[in-house]
Structure formats: structure tokens, C-alpha cells
Design a protein around this motif. Sequence first.
Motif, PDB file in Angstrom:
ATOM      1  N   THR A 303       0.837  -1.204   0.000  1.00 26.35           N
ATOM      2  CA  THR A 303       0.000   0.000   0.000  1.00 26.35           C
ATOM      3  C   THR A 303       0.864   1.243   0.000  1.00 26.35           C
ATOM      4  O   THR A 303       0.665   2.173  -0.775  1.00 26.35           O
ATOM      5  N   ASP A 304       1.870   1.282   0.863  1.00 28.93           N
ATOM      6  CA  ASP A 304       2.731   2.461   0.980  1.00 28.93           C
ATOM      7  C   ASP A 304       3.468   2.723  -0.318  1.00 28.93           C
ATOM      8  O   ASP A 304       3.598   3.857  -0.757  1.00 28.93           O
ATOM      9  N   GLN A 325      -8.406   2.970  -1.473  1.00 23.21           N
ATOM     10  CA  GLN A 325      -7.783   3.410  -0.236  1.00 23.21           C
ATOM     11  C   GLN A 325      -8.726   4.320   0.540  1.00 23.21           C
ATOM     12  O   GLN A 325      -8.842   4.230   1.763  1.00 23.21           O
ATOM     13  N   LEU A 328     -11.467   2.402   2.251  1.00 27.19           N
ATOM     14  CA  LEU A 328     -11.037   1.601   3.405  1.00 27.19           C
ATOM     15  C   LEU A 328     -10.769   2.451   4.632  1.00 27.19           C
ATOM     16  O   LEU A 328     -10.520   1.908   5.717  1.00 27.19           O
ATOM     17  N   ALA A 329     -10.775   3.777   4.503  1.00 24.16           N
ATOM     18  CA  ALA A 329     -10.521   4.637   5.654  1.00 24.16           C
ATOM     19  C   ALA A 329     -11.540   4.339   6.748  1.00 24.16           C
ATOM     20  O   ALA A 329     -12.739   4.220   6.496  1.00 24.16           O
ATOM     21  N   SER A 331     -11.277   1.539   8.604  1.00 27.78           N
ATOM     22  CA  SER A 331     -11.177   0.104   8.900  1.00 27.78           C
ATOM     23  C   SER A 331     -10.229  -0.111  10.085  1.00 27.78           C
ATOM     24  O   SER A 331      -9.230   0.593  10.239  1.00 27.78           O
ATOM     25  N   GLY A 343       0.027   4.271   6.673  1.00 29.04           N
ATOM     26  CA  GLY A 343      -1.373   4.390   6.301  1.00 29.04           C
ATOM     27  C   GLY A 343      -2.323   4.110   7.450  1.00 29.04           C
ATOM     28  O   GLY A 343      -3.539   4.168   7.262  1.00 29.04           O
ATOM     29  N   PHE A 344      -1.789   3.811   8.643  1.00 27.74           N
ATOM     30  CA  PHE A 344      -2.623   3.484   9.797  1.00 27.74           C
ATOM     31  C   PHE A 344      -2.193   4.311  11.011  1.00 27.74           C
ATOM     32  O   PHE A 344      -1.047   4.765  11.102  1.00 27.74           O
ATOM     33  N   TYR A 357      -5.795  14.103   8.290  1.00 26.26           N
ATOM     34  CA  TYR A 357      -6.470  12.812   8.175  1.00 26.26           C
ATOM     35  C   TYR A 357      -7.912  13.031   7.722  1.00 26.26           C
ATOM     36  O   TYR A 357      -8.870  12.528   8.329  1.00 26.26           O
ATOM     37  N   CYS A 463      -5.177  -0.907  15.125  1.00 28.25           N
ATOM     38  CA  CYS A 463      -4.873   0.241  14.269  1.00 28.25           C
ATOM     39  C   CYS A 463      -6.089   0.592  13.424  1.00 28.25           C
ATOM     40  O   CYS A 463      -6.906  -0.279  13.095  1.00 28.25           O
ATOM     41  N   LYS A 465      -7.319   2.608   9.799  1.00 39.64           N
ATOM     42  CA  LYS A 465      -6.850   3.105   8.517  1.00 39.64           C
ATOM     43  C   LYS A 465      -7.279   4.563   8.329  1.00 39.64           C
ATOM     44  O   LYS A 465      -8.414   4.911   8.589  1.00 39.64           O
ATOM     45  N   TYR A 466      -6.324   5.407   7.888  1.00 40.63           N
ATOM     46  CA  TYR A 466      -6.691   6.799   7.643  1.00 40.63           C
ATOM     47  C   TYR A 466      -6.676   7.134   6.162  1.00 40.63           C
ATOM     48  O   TYR A 466      -6.276   6.347   5.338  1.00 40.63           O
TER      49      TYR A 466
END
Length: 466
Positions: A303-304, A325, A328-329, A331, A343-344, A357, A463, A465-466
Amino acid sequence: MDYPKSTPGVGLVGGRFVDENAASGQPGSLIPAAWGNLITEEILNVIRNAGLEPSEEDATQLLKAIALAITWDAIRGKPTTLKGYGITDALQIGIVSQQRPVLAAPTEGDTYDDAALVIREAKGAGNTQDTPRFAPSISFFWGDRIAGKLLMDAQGRLVWRGATLLSGDDLAGIGQALAGKADKATTLKGYGITDALQIGVVSQQRPVLAAPTPGDTFDDAALVIREAKGAGNTQSAPGCAPSISFLWGDRVAGKLLMDALGRLVWRGESLLSSSDMDAIIAELGKKAYSVDTLAKTAKATVTDIITSASVSRYVDPAGVFASVQHQLAGSVVFVAMSEPPPGFLKANGALVSRVTYSKLFDRIGTFYGVGDGVTTFALPDLRGEFLRCWDDGRGIDYNRPFGSGQLGAIEAHSHAMTGSVNFTYQLNTDSNMKPYQGAGSSYQTGVTGGSETRPRNMALLACIKY
């Protein structure tokens, strides 16, 4: 200085010196010593001022001194440019000018001298040279995009970018040459021509092309494919792109095109070049030790890497991954690390920026806390908590609001008493027996367990997801 007009007896005639004329009896003019010395000294001063040593034999010293004086005057600060003199009505040379001169011939006529602008051969070579390098020419530049030179060759023909341009006389000559060939044919076959590639049909002639000249520019290719309809820079849509189509019967088809960014696109997908791969590998090098350990290292995630600015345009040109992406924010995942992956964020109830964010804020808003009410919002705090799926009307965890916390509880139950216990019974008036408890008597089971009720578990990092 002036002639010695104020000196009597010099014999000037008309204010000038004259020679003696014996026939007419005209005496010659006399040159006074003082005046002659004054003239001589003035001349010598000019010569000496130029740094020259006066010499009776050198008749060019005064000219040299004057030339040097003129040069020194320029060096001493006299302007040498139009701007230096404040002149604005002249065309300045040596720069890209936007003055737009408007020219008109000074005289009307049909000769070459009667034009508004005259372009001469290079270096004024006259008839001594006849190669294109010396031809009268005008260059055209469109930034760094393209350039062209228009010149007149030694035969009087106009040549544009190396190709001779046709005039009306040339076209007339072509017409005369074709007059005896055919009068109705419009095809190669109609003229009996067999050594040309026929268009409009599926040809099996198999042309073999080679660049006429070697080189590294775009003009040095064996085949040039241009944008549709010669649209130039006015269009950038794929429909106008230079393209080649591949057709395999009715089975499959594909189009290879160059988009407006210079990338090759095959069947709608951008193709990667070696330089693109170099950029991806370089980006991977920043994120992980090596590609083959990517899935095993905590230093990067797919992802990164895909979402990095320098790689995403190759891996995800349509922005599909970026859209996923965003979806999924919010999650929540558990990771076997003490720090969140890229990403988290830790789901620890922290207050974070609504701007930084923004995708996560769009998803959860202030549900878990309003933060400062302006610039921040709160994350859910899952530290030390067991998660339970929301009942959502099923009736097992009845009437439970979404996202609500719940204190610990033990379901109602009973325990059997162990050990030897003596009971006293008494007869009730209804003839039933019941245990008799004397005043102040009570019974308890043994104590067991810890400070809370819990199942077997493992502590991982929650965590979001942002």
C-alpha cells in the motif's frame, strides 16, 4: 582655430591663403610665425594626447590620434546601445524582440530590389558560393518544440526544412507530364504502377523501411506516425493520439498509441519503460531492503509503495487503487507490531488533525470525540478492550447502540456447596419441611479467580486506517 584674418599684411584673398601669381602681379600670402606655431602646437597636442611621439616622417599620426580619441571617448562612458541613448523607435538586434516591425517597399516595382525586405546570402558571399549553407534564409522557432528554415537555393527554388516547395509552374509541369499517361485513372492499378504501397486494402506487399539518415532525433526514424488529422498541439485526448492498430481477424484487436505525456499505451493501459522501472525500483529501495523480502519486512507495505507519489502514476494510472484506499478509511486491523504500518494510526483515542487525516474524518467524524471542536477529532480507544460485533438488530446483544462501551458482567448462575454441613429442619404449618436458619447464621462458597473475567487471549496492536 581660424585663418589669421586679424593679422595685417598676411595677404589673404577671400579669407584664404593664395600663391604668388607673377602674371597678374598677385603677391603670395604670408604665414605669420605666431599663427603657424599655434597651428603646429595644436596638432602636436592632439598627437601627444593620444600617447604618440611626434615624428616629421609620419604623415598619419594626426589620423591615428583622432581615431584613438574617438575610441577612448566610447570607453570613457558614451553609450553603445539604443537603450543607452533612450532610442525606442528602432528595432533592437541580438534579442528576441516583440516590437513587430511593419515594412513597406520604398518604391513600387517588379524587380527584386522593390521588396519590403531583402534577405541576402550569408556573409555577403555573392556568387562565390552556391551551397545551402550560404543561401538567403529565414528561421522559424516555436519555443523548443520545433524549428524550421526557409531558404532560396542556388536555382531560385524555395526550400522548407530540406524539402523543395512546389510553385504553380512546377504543378503545371507535373500536369503536362501526366497528360499523356491517363485521363480517368485514380488508382495505382489504373496507371499500371506496381512499386507503391496501396492504401485502403489489406496489403501483403510487406514494405521494408529504413531511415534515410542516421540520428537520434524524432525525424530520423524509418516511419513517422502523426496525431489524427494533423491536429498539432490543439488536442490531447487519446482519440487524437498517434496510433497503430493490430487486428487478428475478428478474434482480438489492440491499439498502440502515444499519449499526450509521451507514454506508450496498449489497449488502454500505460506501458512501463526501463526508466519507469528504475523509478519504481528506486522507490522500493527507499521502502524495503529488497523486493523479495517485501512481504516479510516491517519497513514497507505494498500500500505504501503504490501510493507513493513517484510510483502511483505507473502502477495506478486510473486512480482505482487510490479510490479503494479512500473507501477503506476507518477500517480497524490488528498487527503483530508495536507500531502501526504506513497508512494506519494507533486506535488509542488520540486527538488528530481533521485536515491531515481528512479521509478518516470524512468516515467517522466526531463519533468518538469532537477533539477541540475545530481542527481535531478523536480516534476510537481500543486499548485493553475485547471487541464484540455490533448486534445490529439480531437480538443477541439486545438493544446495543453502535460503538458503545460495555462494562464487564457475569451471567447469572449458581454453585453447589461442598463439605459437611449440619442443617436443622422444622415442620411448617403446611406440613412441609424447610431448613431452619438460626439468627445470624450464613454460608459462603470458597473464593477463586482474579480481578476480572476474561477468556484466553493475546495482546496485539489495534490500528485504524486513515
